[in-house]
Design a protein around this motif. Structure first.
Motif, PDB file in Angstrom:
ATOM      1  N   GLY A 166       7.948   3.619  29.408  1.00 39.28           N
ATOM      2  CA  GLY A 166       7.913   3.756  30.863  1.00 39.28           C
ATOM      3  C   GLY A 166       8.172   5.180  31.308  1.00 39.28           C
ATOM      4  N   ALA A 167       9.130   5.844  30.672  1.00 35.54           N
ATOM      5  CA  ALA A 167       9.415   7.241  31.015  1.00 35.54           C
ATOM      6  C   ALA A 167       8.218   8.138  30.682  1.00 35.54           C
ATOM      7  N   THR A 168       7.537   7.843  29.592  1.00 36.65           N
ATOM      8  CA  THR A 168       6.349   8.613  29.233  1.00 36.65           C
ATOM      9  C   THR A 168       5.238   8.402  30.252  1.00 36.65           C
ATOM     10  N   LEU A 169       5.065   7.163  30.704  1.00 41.40           N
ATOM     11  CA  LEU A 169       4.062   6.900  31.745  1.00 41.40           C
ATOM     12  C   LEU A 169       4.418   7.610  33.047  1.00 41.40           C
ATOM     13  N   LEU A 170       5.704   7.648  33.371  1.00 38.62           N
ATOM     14  CA  LEU A 170       6.115   8.378  34.577  1.00 38.62           C
ATOM     15  C   LEU A 170       5.904   9.877  34.412  1.00 38.62           C
ATOM     16  N   ALA A 171       6.084  10.389  33.202  1.00 42.94           N
ATOM     17  CA  ALA A 171       5.869  11.821  32.960  1.00 42.94           C
ATOM     18  C   ALA A 171       4.393  12.190  33.060  1.00 42.94           C
ATOM     19  N   MET A 172       3.499  11.202  32.866  1.00 43.26           N
ATOM     20  CA  MET A 172       2.063  11.466  32.966  1.00 43.26           C
ATOM     21  C   MET A 172       1.663  11.913  34.375  1.00 43.26           C
ATOM     22  N   ILE A 173       2.485  11.579  35.350  1.00 47.24           N
ATOM     23  CA  ILE A 173       2.170  11.926  36.738  1.00 47.24           C
ATOM     24  C   ILE A 173       2.146  13.443  36.920  1.00 47.24           C
ATOM     25  N   TRP A 174       3.036  14.137  36.232  1.00 53.73           N
ATOM     26  CA  TRP A 174       3.150  15.583  36.401  1.00 53.73           C
ATOM     27  C   TRP A 174       2.352  16.373  35.383  1.00 53.73           C
ATOM     28  N   MET A 175       1.706  15.680  34.462  1.00 51.05           N
ATOM     29  CA  MET A 175       0.913  16.353  33.434  1.00 51.05           C
ATOM     30  C   MET A 175      -0.515  16.557  33.936  1.00 51.05           C
ATOM     31  N   PRO A 176      -1.200  17.578  33.466  1.00 52.49           N
ATOM     32  CA  PRO A 176      -2.612  17.731  33.813  1.00 52.49           C
ATOM     33  C   PRO A 176      -3.423  16.572  33.225  1.00 52.49           C
ATOM     34  N   LEU A 177      -4.546  16.248  33.863  1.00 56.55           N
ATOM     35  CA  LEU A 177      -5.359  15.121  33.412  1.00 56.55           C
ATOM     36  C   LEU A 177      -5.875  15.306  31.988  1.00 56.55           C
ATOM     37  N   GLY A 178      -6.008  16.519  31.536  1.00 54.80           N
ATOM     38  CA  GLY A 178      -6.447  16.775  30.170  1.00 54.80           C
ATOM     39  C   GLY A 178      -5.452  16.286  29.131  1.00 54.80           C
ATOM     40  N   ARG A 179      -4.203  16.160  29.523  1.00 48.74           N
ATOM     41  CA  ARG A 179      -3.156  15.696  28.601  1.00 48.74           C
ATOM     42  C   ARG A 179      -2.921  14.190  28.685  1.00 48.74           C
ATOM     43  N   ALA A 180      -3.667  13.498  29.510  1.00 49.48           N
ATOM     44  CA  ALA A 180      -3.452  12.061  29.686  1.00 49.48           C
ATOM     45  C   ALA A 180      -3.705  11.295  28.391  1.00 49.48           C
ATOM     46  N   GLN A 181      -4.728  11.695  27.646  1.00 53.87           N
ATOM     47  CA  GLN A 181      -5.008  11.011  26.388  1.00 53.87           C
ATOM     48  C   GLN A 181      -3.859  11.189  25.402  1.00 53.87           C
ATOM     49  N   LEU A 182      -3.308  12.383  25.342  1.00 50.74           N
ATOM     50  CA  LEU A 182      -2.183  12.640  24.444  1.00 50.74           C
ATOM     51  C   LEU A 182      -0.966  11.788  24.820  1.00 50.74           C
ATOM     52  N   MET A 183      -0.701  11.700  26.113  1.00 52.58           N
ATOM     53  CA  MET A 183       0.442  10.903  26.562  1.00 52.58           C
ATOM     54  C   MET A 183       0.214   9.415  26.297  1.00 52.58           C
ATOM     55  N   LEU A 184      -1.024   8.948  26.484  1.00 51.89           N
ATOM     56  CA  LEU A 184      -1.326   7.547  26.209  1.00 51.89           C
ATOM     57  C   LEU A 184      -1.235   7.254  24.715  1.00 51.89           C
ATOM     58  N   MET A 185      -1.617   8.215  23.890  1.00 49.74           N
ATOM     59  CA  MET A 185      -1.432   8.057  22.442  1.00 49.74           C
ATOM     60  C   MET A 185       0.049   7.966  22.090  1.00 49.74           C
ATOM     61  N   LEU A 186       0.857   8.744  22.780  1.00 46.32           N
ATOM     62  CA  LEU A 186       2.296   8.704  22.550  1.00 46.32           C
ATOM     63  C   LEU A 186       2.874   7.341  22.916  1.00 46.32           C
ATOM     64  N   VAL A 187       2.450   6.794  24.056  1.00 47.39           N
ATOM     65  CA  VAL A 187       2.903   5.456  24.460  1.00 47.39           C
ATOM     66  C   VAL A 187       2.451   4.421  23.432  1.00 47.39           C
ATOM     67  N   GLY A 188       1.208   4.515  22.977  1.00 50.40           N
ATOM     68  CA  GLY A 188       0.714   3.599  21.956  1.00 50.40           C
ATOM     69  C   GLY A 188       1.489   3.713  20.666  1.00 50.40           C
ATOM     70  N   GLY A 189       1.823   4.927  20.279  1.00 50.12           N
ATOM     71  CA  GLY A 189       2.623   5.131  19.065  1.00 50.12           C
ATOM     72  C   GLY A 189       4.016   4.538  19.192  1.00 50.12           C
ATOM     73  N   ILE A 190       4.618   4.696  20.350  1.00 50.45           N
ATOM     74  CA  ILE A 190       5.950   4.117  20.590  1.00 50.45           C
ATOM     75  C   ILE A 190       5.892   2.601  20.442  1.00 50.45           C
ATOM     76  N   LEU A 191       4.899   1.974  21.070  1.00 49.77           N
ATOM     77  CA  LEU A 191       4.789   0.516  21.015  1.00 49.77           C
ATOM     78  C   LEU A 191       4.416   0.027  19.619  1.00 49.77           C
ATOM     79  N   ALA A 192       3.560   0.764  18.914  1.00 50.74           N
ATOM     80  CA  ALA A 192       3.183   0.362  17.560  1.00 50.74           C
ATOM     81  C   ALA A 192       4.371   0.461  16.606  1.00 50.74           C
TER      82      ALA A 192
END
Length: 132
Positions: free
Chosen positions: A81-107
């Motif tokens: 959840g904190a990573t998803l909230l941090a995505m708000i302040w990240m540039p859109l180019g980094r959204a894939q990286l942040m989503l990969m991070l969330v996926g890695g956390i859940l996996a």
């Protein structure tokens, strides 16, 4: 292995598959970010609150393995959840990286909790009143 432990194991394996699916979606860029921030803020906040609720759930009558599983579940949800909230302040180019991070956390959470649930002793999951 009783039915409740099998369901816990299955739920954690599903969580691992969900994390791997998020990684796959982010790697192939087959998703689009929602235009409004409200949905991302709501999802991140719900995950953080849900993680806190899971973390502080009463595990007094459970074994050490069950308590550790509970803490891992809560921490992973709050971190996702904190990573998803941090995505708000990240540039859109980094959204894939942040989503990969969330996926890695859940996996990782799914795999770790499934391994702990499979190796936990049956007596550790019973309350003191039910032990013989």
């Amino acid at each position: 292995m009783n039915g409740a432990r099998r369901m816990d194991l299955l739920a954690e394996l599903v969580m691992a598959l969900l994390g791997l699916l998020l990684i796959l979606l982010a790697a192939t860029r087959r998703f689009g970010m929602p235009a409004g921030l409200g949905l991302r803020i709501a999802l991140g906040a719900v995950l953080v609150l849900w993680g806190g609720r899971v973390w502080f759930r009463n595990t007094r009558y459970r074994g050490a393995a069950a308590t550790l599983i509970q803490r891992l579940r809560g921490a992973s949800l709050a971190l996702a959840g904190a990573t998803l909230l941090a995505m708000i302040w990240m540039p859109l180019g980094r959204a894939q990286l942040m989503l990969m991070l969330v996926g890695g956390i859940l996996a990782l959470r799914g795999l770790a909790c499934a391994a702990l649930a499979a190796s936990a002793s049956p007596a550790a999951s019973k309350s003191p009143a039910m032990r013989s």
